[in-house]
Design a protein around this motif. Structure first.
Motif, PDB file in Angstrom:
ATOM      1  N   LEU A  17       0.952  -1.127   0.013  1.00 49.47           N
ATOM      2  CA  LEU A  17      -0.216  -0.141  -0.097  1.00 49.47           C
ATOM      3  C   LEU A  17       0.809   1.289   0.114  1.00 49.47           C
ATOM      4  CD1 LEU A  17      -2.822   1.469   0.155  1.00 49.47           C
ATOM      5  CD2 LEU A  17      -2.666   1.150   2.389  1.00 49.47           C
ATOM      6  N   THR A  18       2.057   1.273   0.778  1.00 56.45           N
ATOM      7  CA  THR A  18       2.921   2.308   0.712  1.00 56.45           C
ATOM      8  C   THR A  18       3.576   2.543  -0.588  1.00 56.45           C
ATOM      9  OG1 THR A  18       3.425   1.962   2.913  1.00 56.45           O
ATOM     10  CG2 THR A  18       5.248   3.364   1.886  1.00 56.45           C
ATOM     11  N   ARG A  19       4.039   1.643  -1.424  1.00 56.87           N
ATOM     12  CA  ARG A  19       4.385   1.790  -2.728  1.00 56.87           C
ATOM     13  C   ARG A  19       3.142   2.572  -3.537  1.00 56.87           C
ATOM     14  NH1 ARG A  19       3.569  -0.272  -7.856  1.00 56.87           N
ATOM     15  NH2 ARG A  19       1.733  -1.648  -6.973  1.00 56.87           N
ATOM     16  N   ARG A  20       1.881   2.052  -3.398  1.00 56.65           N
ATOM     17  CA  ARG A  20       1.088   2.627  -4.325  1.00 56.65           C
ATOM     18  C   ARG A  20       0.626   4.021  -3.997  1.00 56.65           C
ATOM     19  NH1 ARG A  20      -3.696  -1.972  -4.822  1.00 56.65           N
ATOM     20  NH2 ARG A  20      -2.592  -3.707  -5.292  1.00 56.65           N
ATOM     21  N   VAL A  21       0.738   4.490  -2.563  1.00 55.54           N
ATOM     22  CA  VAL A  21       0.345   5.864  -2.293  1.00 55.54           C
ATOM     23  C   VAL A  21       1.306   6.794  -2.062  1.00 55.54           C
ATOM     24  CG1 VAL A  21      -1.795   4.986  -1.191  1.00 55.54           C
ATOM     25  CG2 VAL A  21       0.293   5.299   0.068  1.00 55.54           C
ATOM     26  N   ALA A  22       2.762   6.286  -1.850  1.00 54.66           N
ATOM     27  CA  ALA A  22       3.959   7.397  -1.790  1.00 54.66           C
ATOM     28  C   ALA A  22       5.116   6.794  -2.341  1.00 54.66           C
ATOM     29  CB  ALA A  22       4.153   7.126  -0.118  1.00 54.66           C
ATOM     30  N   GLY A  23       4.951   6.097  -3.289  1.00 56.16           N
ATOM     31  CA  GLY A  23       6.261   5.676  -4.424  1.00 56.16           C
ATOM     32  C   GLY A  23       7.016   4.641  -3.711  1.00 56.16           C
ATOM     33  N   LEU A  24       8.061   4.388  -4.445  1.00 51.79           N
ATOM     34  CA  LEU A  24       8.978   3.094  -4.069  1.00 51.79           C
ATOM     35  C   LEU A  24       9.999   3.478  -2.985  1.00 51.79           C
ATOM     36  CD1 LEU A  24       9.753   1.419  -7.589  1.00 51.79           C
ATOM     37  CD2 LEU A  24       9.044   0.531  -5.280  1.00 51.79           C
ATOM     38  N   ALA A  25      10.473   4.902  -2.896  1.00 47.59           N
ATOM     39  CA  ALA A  25      11.482   5.279  -1.889  1.00 47.59           C
ATOM     40  C   ALA A  25      11.499   4.719  -0.272  1.00 47.59           C
ATOM     41  CB  ALA A  25      11.394   6.809  -1.706  1.00 47.59           C
ATOM     42  N   LEU A  26      10.386   5.002   0.309  1.00 44.74           N
ATOM     43  CA  LEU A  26      10.322   4.312   1.675  1.00 44.74           C
ATOM     44  C   LEU A  26      10.097   2.886   1.279  1.00 44.74           C
ATOM     45  CD1 LEU A  26       9.835   4.908   4.449  1.00 44.74           C
ATOM     46  CD2 LEU A  26       7.266   5.231   3.998  1.00 44.74           C
ATOM     47  N   VAL A  27       9.486   2.124   0.574  1.00 44.17           N
ATOM     48  CA  VAL A  27       9.553   0.773   0.426  1.00 44.17           C
ATOM     49  C   VAL A  27      10.918   0.048   0.458  1.00 44.17           C
ATOM     50  CG1 VAL A  27       8.631  -1.223  -0.755  1.00 44.17           C
ATOM     51  CG2 VAL A  27       7.300   0.593  -0.664  1.00 44.17           C
ATOM     52  N   VAL A  28      11.688   0.738  -0.365  1.00 40.96           N
ATOM     53  CA  VAL A  28      12.929   0.310  -0.875  1.00 40.96           C
ATOM     54  C   VAL A  28      13.919   0.325   0.566  1.00 40.96           C
ATOM     55  CG1 VAL A  28      15.331   0.732  -1.841  1.00 40.96           C
ATOM     56  CG2 VAL A  28      13.104   0.775  -3.377  1.00 40.96           C
ATOM     57  N   ILE A  29      13.721   1.597   1.406  1.00 36.93           N
ATOM     58  CA  ILE A  29      14.452   1.717   2.585  1.00 36.93           C
ATOM     59  C   ILE A  29      13.909   0.841   3.517  1.00 36.93           C
ATOM     60  CG2 ILE A  29      14.711   3.572   4.447  1.00 36.93           C
ATOM     61  CD1 ILE A  29      14.614   5.688   2.269  1.00 36.93           C
ATOM     62  N   SER A  30      12.802   0.639   3.760  1.00 38.24           N
ATOM     63  CA  SER A  30      12.081  -0.604   4.559  1.00 38.24           C
ATOM     64  C   SER A  30      12.796  -1.894   4.239  1.00 38.24           C
ATOM     65  CB  SER A  30      10.599  -0.402   4.445  1.00 38.24           C
ATOM     66  OG  SER A  30      10.125   0.849   4.749  1.00 38.24           O
ATOM     67  N   LEU A  31      12.815  -2.134   3.035  1.00 38.32           N
ATOM     68  CA  LEU A  31      13.424  -3.374   2.593  1.00 38.32           C
ATOM     69  C   LEU A  31      14.907  -3.641   2.907  1.00 38.32           C
ATOM     70  CD1 LEU A  31      11.655  -3.873  -0.706  1.00 38.32           C
ATOM     71  CD2 LEU A  31      11.068  -5.188   1.498  1.00 38.32           C
ATOM     72  N   VAL A  32      15.527  -2.353   2.780  1.00 37.49           N
ATOM     73  CA  VAL A  32      16.998  -2.602   3.018  1.00 37.49           C
ATOM     74  C   VAL A  32      17.260  -2.706   4.673  1.00 37.49           C
ATOM     75  CG1 VAL A  32      19.196  -1.200   3.379  1.00 37.49           C
ATOM     76  CG2 VAL A  32      17.809  -1.218   0.985  1.00 37.49           C
ATOM     77  N   PHE A  33      16.322  -2.347   5.132  1.00 37.21           N
ATOM     78  CA  PHE A  33      16.426  -2.346   6.946  1.00 37.21           C
ATOM     79  C   PHE A  33      15.913  -3.929   7.337  1.00 37.21           C
ATOM     80  CE2 PHE A  33      16.663   2.170   7.256  1.00 37.21           C
ATOM     81  CZ  PHE A  33      17.450   2.258   8.414  1.00 37.21           C
ATOM     82  N   LEU A  34      14.982  -4.492   6.422  1.00 43.60           N
ATOM     83  CA  LEU A  34      14.669  -5.754   6.728  1.00 43.60           C
ATOM     84  C   LEU A  34      15.837  -6.624   6.289  1.00 43.60           C
ATOM     85  CD1 LEU A  34      10.855  -5.589   5.605  1.00 43.60           C
ATOM     86  CD2 LEU A  34      11.776  -6.159   8.092  1.00 43.60           C
ATOM     87  N   ALA A  35      16.187  -6.342   5.598  1.00 43.78           N
ATOM     88  CA  ALA A  35      17.378  -7.325   4.998  1.00 43.78           C
ATOM     89  C   ALA A  35      18.504  -7.376   5.960  1.00 43.78           C
ATOM     90  CB  ALA A  35      17.992  -6.782   3.402  1.00 43.78           C
ATOM     91  N   TYR A  36      18.577  -6.233   6.744  1.00 44.36           N
ATOM     92  CA  TYR A  36      19.720  -6.181   7.733  1.00 44.36           C
ATOM     93  C   TYR A  36      19.516  -6.832   8.911  1.00 44.36           C
ATOM     94  CZ  TYR A  36      22.370  -4.027  11.511  1.00 44.36           C
ATOM     95  OH  TYR A  36      23.178  -3.862  12.343  1.00 44.36           O
TER      96      TYR A  36
ATOM     97  N   ILE B  84      -1.219   7.308   6.893  1.00 41.97           N
ATOM     98  CA  ILE B  84      -1.319   6.205   7.898  1.00 41.97           C
ATOM     99  C   ILE B  84      -0.532   4.699   7.220  1.00 41.97           C
ATOM    100  CG2 ILE B  84      -2.997   4.398   8.707  1.00 41.97           C
ATOM    101  CD1 ILE B  84      -5.277   6.603   8.600  1.00 41.97           C
ATOM    102  N   ALA B  85      -0.381   4.865   5.967  1.00 38.61           N
ATOM    103  CA  ALA B  85       0.265   3.666   5.357  1.00 38.61           C
ATOM    104  C   ALA B  85       1.956   4.044   5.562  1.00 38.61           C
ATOM    105  CB  ALA B  85       0.005   3.698   3.764  1.00 38.61           C
ATOM    106  N   VAL B  86       2.171   5.413   5.310  1.00 44.01           N
ATOM    107  CA  VAL B  86       3.525   5.748   5.551  1.00 44.01           C
ATOM    108  C   VAL B  86       3.869   5.743   7.054  1.00 44.01           C
ATOM    109  CG1 VAL B  86       4.898   8.051   5.545  1.00 44.01           C
ATOM    110  CG2 VAL B  86       3.813   7.208   3.551  1.00 44.01           C
ATOM    111  N   CYS B  87       3.199   5.954   7.843  1.00 45.18           N
ATOM    112  CA  CYS B  87       3.527   5.911   9.227  1.00 45.18           C
ATOM    113  C   CYS B  87       3.726   4.357   9.945  1.00 45.18           C
ATOM    114  CB  CYS B  87       2.448   6.421  10.253  1.00 45.18           C
ATOM    115  SG  CYS B  87       2.605   8.295  10.243  1.00 45.18           S
ATOM    116  N   ALA B  88       2.777   3.481   9.375  1.00 49.01           N
ATOM    117  CA  ALA B  88       2.881   2.033   9.471  1.00 49.01           C
ATOM    118  C   ALA B  88       4.227   1.463   8.824  1.00 49.01           C
ATOM    119  CB  ALA B  88       1.726   1.461   9.136  1.00 49.01           C
ATOM    120  N   CYS B  89       4.606   1.870   7.852  1.00 45.91           N
ATOM    121  CA  CYS B  89       5.756   1.622   7.022  1.00 45.91           C
ATOM    122  C   CYS B  89       7.095   2.116   7.786  1.00 45.91           C
ATOM    123  CB  CYS B  89       5.927   2.153   5.446  1.00 45.91           C
ATOM    124  SG  CYS B  89       7.122   1.326   4.618  1.00 45.91           S
TER     125      CYS B  89
END
Length: 729
Positions: free
Chosen positions: A224-243, A506-511
């Protein structure tokens, strides 16, 4: 002047009364490219869901509070359901082409509904089991009858939604799968977190069902974050999850012992992560102020604010640019998103700025800088103040007061940048027949009442929730004496608008909560703090510069709220660790997270403005960076002169405020090459030195800066011929 005779004509007042259409549409809802436009029963269904969602928050916050975790789970689940209903994951099909989704995709969507509904059914069975006295669910049942079907349906549904194209007015079967998965995930959390098993999160005794639900929930939030706010926050989140899982193999200060999948995900959907401070704020303060903003929009207050700005500042040189500063700062403070505010007010102000002589890149840059400044404007500060209060424990009113001088300095900087550019290029203001009459608009000054009531209630000691509710109610009441009266229909429309407006934040805050969870559970924040501590032993200025770079990098491409939440988790503890006061440290981080919206190369607000102005996006972001330059200097002064944040005696605060403002004027003069006339390159350099001296805040540097300013002023006044010649050019 040619329009003077018209000024005295008998039909003049009605003509001016028609000027407000200049600012019509400011309050219109912005429809994104991937937003569905429902009709018929689907419109009624999702409108009702949005109204119920907003009403649920008003009721829970003011009448019947829910248990904290349960409230936040419902808060996120509702946003997911609305988000997947309103926003598509792929491009729309054009209805006039008569195209239809491929049949196999539709059938696959129906197949995926089976495991999604089965997982939801199992949640009901689990609830029944707990009601009958069960202490926990059999692990095999959780895995094979709930967790694996839920994760499979969520992952497959997300991938199907990327290729499943539907017309703009139709619901998507793939997104229906995701809505059911959101219900199943949230339902499981509500069942388990209201049992003794809640205490087992993060331990080896935690049921794996929590991890399964958290994995599915995290996937849904990321999509949902990808749809409403673009890929930037999603990519950063995935980097942290990979960490989380790569950390044990990393060298140096980044390495840590590691966490298993089960242990990490059993904690990430708690108040250590997704249900933590970011969702705490989005589920209370942010949603409440979105409802407040929606009520203001429904009563057309935004149109009035912009028209008021035109009447007050439109005649000044470069008038539309100064209108943009006033209107965008005010609206940006309320709506909490720089890029979104650029779209709403910039569509009006940018063309008018170009009309009076501003180049396209300057027009876009001014709007971007002004809209970004709204995020640091008290009392609302684009919801940043509420997150800061939640994280630091510092009272909200203290934060709002501390933000006053920095906000004044920022907007003074933008104002004088605009004014000096207009003077340098010989721009005109708007003619009196192009703007509404101030005398007419003053009669509706009562429309400012909701904001005044909000500020007054906060400083009278009311809670933020109570003050926001009173302000929202007052917006409806005030509308009854305005041309746009709010009846029951308008109130329901405002609640529906609030429900849809809240999805993105809300999606951004949850992400962002996912990132915060990684930081808190892996301890990477503490290791970053030790790195800053080492740099501070070398040079505190170097440590601050490094913290600035990290805050901007973390904020690039992200909405303000998420940018600050992440930077506050990573950078602020390190600054506090080197001896900086918590309020100063968090304001330092907050400012740079905010100005990431106008910092090249990824500047969301500048790119949005470039899309309207037609200028090159990178040129616009560089120009907006130049216009907002003060925001990159002032935060360093928080450290060297805490009086900027109202910490000190009244005399200290007054001296720092006045001298820093003079320094900001000199900074603008240096950047725009105009100081009571055009200036040469060496004069600009001296002005820059004087500006830094004044902003620094020390008594000796203030005197030096003042001497430089006065001497250059006297020198400039002796060169009238050159100045007029340049102005004419």
């Amino acid at each position: 002047m040619s329009h003077t005779p018209d000024h005295h004509s008998t039909d003049r007042p009605p003509a001016v009364a028609e000027a407000p259409p200049l600012a019509q549409g400011v309050d219109d809802e912005v429809i994104e490219a991937n937003r569905r436009l429902f009709t018929g029963w689907q419109w009624w269904l999702f409108a009702a869901l949005a109204v119920i969602y907003s009403g649920f928050h008003l009721f829970s916050l003011n009448v019947y509070p829910l248990e904290t975790w349960s409230f936040r789970i419902v808060h996120i689940c509702g946003a997911l359901i609305l988000g997947y209903g309103f926003y598509t994951g792929a491009q729309f099909l054009e209805s006039h082409d008569g195209a239809q989704p491929r049949r196999w995709m539709t059938w696959l969507g129906y197949v995926l509904l089976l495991p999604a509904f089965y997982a939801l059914f199992q949640v009901g069975m689990f609830w029944q089991a707990f009601q009958n006295g069960a202490m926990r669910i059999d692990p095999a049942t959780e895995a094979w009858h709930f967790g694996l079907p839920l994760i499979a349906a969520s992952a497959a549904g997300i991938m199907l939604s990327w290729i499943y194209r539907q017309t703009r007015g139709r619901m998507n079967i793939a997104d229906l799968v995701l809505m059911v998965c959101a219900l199943a995930s949230a339902g499981y959390f509500l069942v388990v977190y209201n049992s003794p098993l809640r205490m087992s999160t993060g331990t080896s005794f935690a049921p794996m069902g929590i991890s399964y639900a958290a994995i599915a929930g995290s996937l849904l939030i990321l999509e949902l974050t990808r749809r409403v706010a673009g890929l930037a926050l999603v990519v950063i989140s995935l980097v942290f999850l990979a960490y989380v899982f790569a950390g044990p193999y990393l060298p140096g200060f980044l390495g840590y012992p590691g966490l298993s999948v089960g242990r990490f995900f059993s904690q990430v959907y708690t108040d250590a992560g997704i249900l933590g401070p970011t969702t705490a704020v989005s589920s209370t303060y942010i949603i409440l102020f979105i409802i407040f903003a929606a009520f203001l929009q429904a009563s057309k207050v935004g149109d009035y604010f912009v028209n008021f700005a035109f009447a007050a500042a439109g005649r000044a040189r470069g008038g539309p640019a100064k209108v943009a500063i006033f209107a965008s700062g005010l609206m940006g403070m309320i709506n909490g998103t720089s890029a979104g505010n650029v779209v709403s007010t910039g569509s009006l102000t940018i063309p008018l700025m170009k009309k009076v002589g501003y180049p396209s890149r300057s027009a876009g840059a001014i709007e971007a800088a002004a809209s970004t400044g709204g995020q640091i404007m008290p009392p609302i500060m684009g919801a940043g103040a509420f997150i800061m209060a939640e994280i630091t424990g510092i009272p909200y009113t203290e934060i709002a007061i501390a933000a006053l001088i920095p906000a004044i300095l920022y907007f003074a900087s933008v104002y004088f940048m605009v004014d000096f550019e207009a003077a340098y290029k010989g721009m005109r203001g708007m003619r009196s027949d192009e703007i509404p009459r101030f005398s007419r608009l003053v009669k509706q000054v009562y429309l400012f009442a909701p904001i005044i009531i909000l500020v007054a209630a906060l400083f009278m000691g009311y809670s933020v929730i109570r003050a926001g509710t009173l302000a929202t109610a007052s917006a409806a009441v005030v509308s009854w004496i305005s041309p746009h009266k709010m009846g029951l229909r308008s109130i329901l429309k405002a609640l529906e608008l609030a429900g849809t407006m809240s999805i993105q934040i809300i999606a951004v805050c949850a992400c962002a909560g996912i990132i915060v969870g990684v930081i808190s559970l892996t301890g990477v924040g503490a290791r970053f703090s030790s790195l800053l501590l080492g740099l501070a032993g070398f040079s505190q200025l170097l440590a601050l510069f490094f913290a600035m770079c990290i805050s901007i990098l973390l904020g690039m491409g992200m909405p303000t709220t998420a940018a600050y939440a992440v930077a506050a988790s990573v950078v602020a503890p390190g600054l506090i660790g080197i001896g900086i006061e918590p309020l100063v440290a968090h304001f330092f981080v907050f400012y740079f997270a905010v100005v990431s919206a106008i910092t090249p190369p990824v500047a969301l607000a500048s790119y949005a403005a470039a899309g309207i102005s037609g200028a090159n996006a990178m040129q616009t972001s560089v120009t907006s960076f130049k216009i907002g330059l003060a925001a990159f200097i002032v935060p360093f002064m928080f450290f060297y002169s805490p009086a900027m944040l109202m910490e000190g005696s009244a005399l200290q605060i007054a001296r720092v405020g006045i001298t820093a403002t003079i320094g900001i004027v000199m900074l603008a003069a240096a950047v725009q090459a105009w100081y009571f006339g055009p200036v040469k390159a060496w004069v600009r350099l001296v002005l820059l030195v004087g500006a830094v001296c004044m902003i620094y805040g020390g008594i000796y540097t203030d005197v030096l800066g003042l001497v430089i300013g006065v001497l250059l002023y006297l020198m400039q006044r002796r060169q009238p011929a050159d100045r007029h010649e340049k102005s004419a050019a």
